[in-house]
Design a protein around this motif. Sequence first.
Motif, mmCIF file in Angstrom:
data_model
loop_
_atom_site.group_PDB
_atom_site.id
_atom_site.type_symbol
_atom_site.label_atom_id
_atom_site.label_comp_id
_atom_site.label_asym_id
_atom_site.label_seq_id
_atom_site.Cartn_x
_atom_site.Cartn_y
_atom_site.Cartn_z
ATOM 1 N N GLU A 8 0.849 -1.204 0.000
ATOM 2 C CA GLU A 8 0.000 0.000 0.000
ATOM 3 C C GLU A 8 0.877 1.244 0.000
ATOM 4 O O GLU A 8 1.620 1.475 0.957
ATOM 5 C CB GLU A 8 -0.936 0.045 1.204
ATOM 6 N N CYS A 27 3.353 -0.657 3.834
ATOM 7 C CA CYS A 27 4.643 -1.068 3.258
ATOM 8 C C CYS A 27 4.471 -1.176 1.758
ATOM 9 O O CYS A 27 3.495 -1.767 1.280
ATOM 10 C CB CYS A 27 5.050 -2.419 3.851
ATOM 11 N N VAL A 43 8.122 -6.102 1.204
ATOM 12 C CA VAL A 43 7.315 -6.536 2.350
ATOM 13 C C VAL A 43 7.916 -7.773 3.023
ATOM 14 O O VAL A 43 7.722 -8.001 4.218
ATOM 15 C CB VAL A 43 5.843 -6.768 1.916
HETATM 16 C C1 LIG Z 1 -2.264 -3.060 -6.838
HETATM 17 S S1 LIG Z 1 -1.141 -1.972 -6.056
HETATM 18 C C2 LIG Z 1 -2.000 -1.745 -4.518
HETATM 19 C C3 LIG Z 1 -2.217 -0.297 -4.158
HETATM 20 C C4 LIG Z 1 -3.000 -0.109 -2.868
HETATM 21 N N1 LIG Z 1 -4.377 -0.590 -2.993
HETATM 22 C C5 LIG Z 1 -2.986 1.329 -2.377
HETATM 23 O O1 LIG Z 1 -4.088 1.895 -2.103
HETATM 24 O O2 LIG Z 1 -1.896 1.901 -2.249
HETATM 25 C C6 LIG Z 1 0.144 -3.095 -5.674
HETATM 26 C C7 LIG Z 1 1.325 -2.476 -4.957
HETATM 27 O O3 LIG Z 1 2.240 -3.518 -4.579
HETATM 28 C C8 LIG Z 1 3.522 -2.939 -4.486
HETATM 29 N N2 LIG Z 1 4.518 -4.039 -4.406
HETATM 30 C C9 LIG Z 1 4.866 -4.919 -5.380
HETATM 31 N N3 LIG Z 1 5.791 -5.791 -4.932
HETATM 32 C C10 LIG Z 1 6.033 -5.469 -3.636
HETATM 33 C C11 LIG Z 1 6.908 -5.987 -2.634
HETATM 34 N N4 LIG Z 1 7.711 -7.050 -2.874
HETATM 35 N N5 LIG Z 1 6.915 -5.412 -1.411
HETATM 36 C C12 LIG Z 1 6.128 -4.334 -1.164
HETATM 37 N N6 LIG Z 1 5.264 -3.801 -2.075
HETATM 38 C C13 LIG Z 1 5.226 -4.357 -3.304
HETATM 39 C C14 LIG Z 1 3.585 -2.074 -5.735
HETATM 40 O O4 LIG Z 1 4.576 -1.083 -5.641
HETATM 41 C C15 LIG Z 1 2.148 -1.501 -5.793
HETATM 42 O O5 LIG Z 1 2.068 -0.215 -5.221
#
Ligand SMILES: C[S@@+](CC[C@H](N)C(=O)[O-])C[C@H]1O[C@@H](n2cnc3c(N)ncnc32)[C@H](O)[C@@H]1O
Length: 202
Positions: A8, A27, A43
């Motif tokens: 998020e 995170c 994460v």
């Molecule tokens: C579909 S978006 C979700 C956004 C969320 N609903 C919000 O309101 O911020 C998916 C998010 O996962 C994050 N992401 C992808 N891989 C990740 C990881 N290994 N650790 C932390 N975040 C990750 C991306 O940067 C992206 O912002």
Amino acid sequence: MKVLVACEYSGVVRDAFIAQGHDAWSCDLLPTDSPGPHYKGDVRDVLDNDWDLMVAHPPCTYLSNAGARFLYPKGKLNRARLKLGMEGKEFFMLLYNANIPRIAVENPTPSTVFGLPRHTQVVQPYEFGHPVQKRTCLWLKGLPPLRPTRVVRQRQSSKVPGNWFNKGGKDRQKNRAKTFEGIAKAMASQWGAFLQQERITV
Ligand SMILES: C[S@@+](CC[C@H](N)C(=O)[O-])C[C@H]1O[C@@H](n2cnc3c(N)ncnc32)[C@H](O)[C@@H]1O
């Protein structure tokens, strides 16, 4: 309660839990859009930090049913896309199987190709005060299904005034991924109360 809001950047769910008195952290690989407790990074670095609850929003680009048409362009399997989908599933399952007592994972309807576990419930923004349709699945462990808080009439999302959800431009995908505030508030109030109640009765 210690709450991790995984994947998020918006801070919407995190701030809803903080408003209810919880020690909530977001995170994301991205910095947070709204100042507050946030771990900018993977994460996996913080999954084992003794959380009471995790709400996770893993990326859905390669997993969702809406993206499935790219798997078989002109009837031929796109192997690179399949590999990305399988990696998406692995990350989803890592969060779903994390060693945290209460877990909610949120994603749109997944493609059946990836064989994700069956979701627990489907929610819609229009059940939580936003006149918008966006089918959202929740996979819940140790949590009750969310109850609608304010059902409103759906409108075509492009006709909702001031609606960030359908804004175009370079941030379109980011805007569309942001959690609806009504859903975030319902998570914080209903699951927060459930956790407090459990703690009292144990
Ligand atoms: C579909 S978006 C979700 C956004 C969320 N609903 C919000 O309101 O911020 C998916 C998010 O996962 C994050 N992401 C992808 N891989 C990740 C990881 N290994 N650790 C932390 N975040 C990750 C991306 O940067 C992206 O912002």
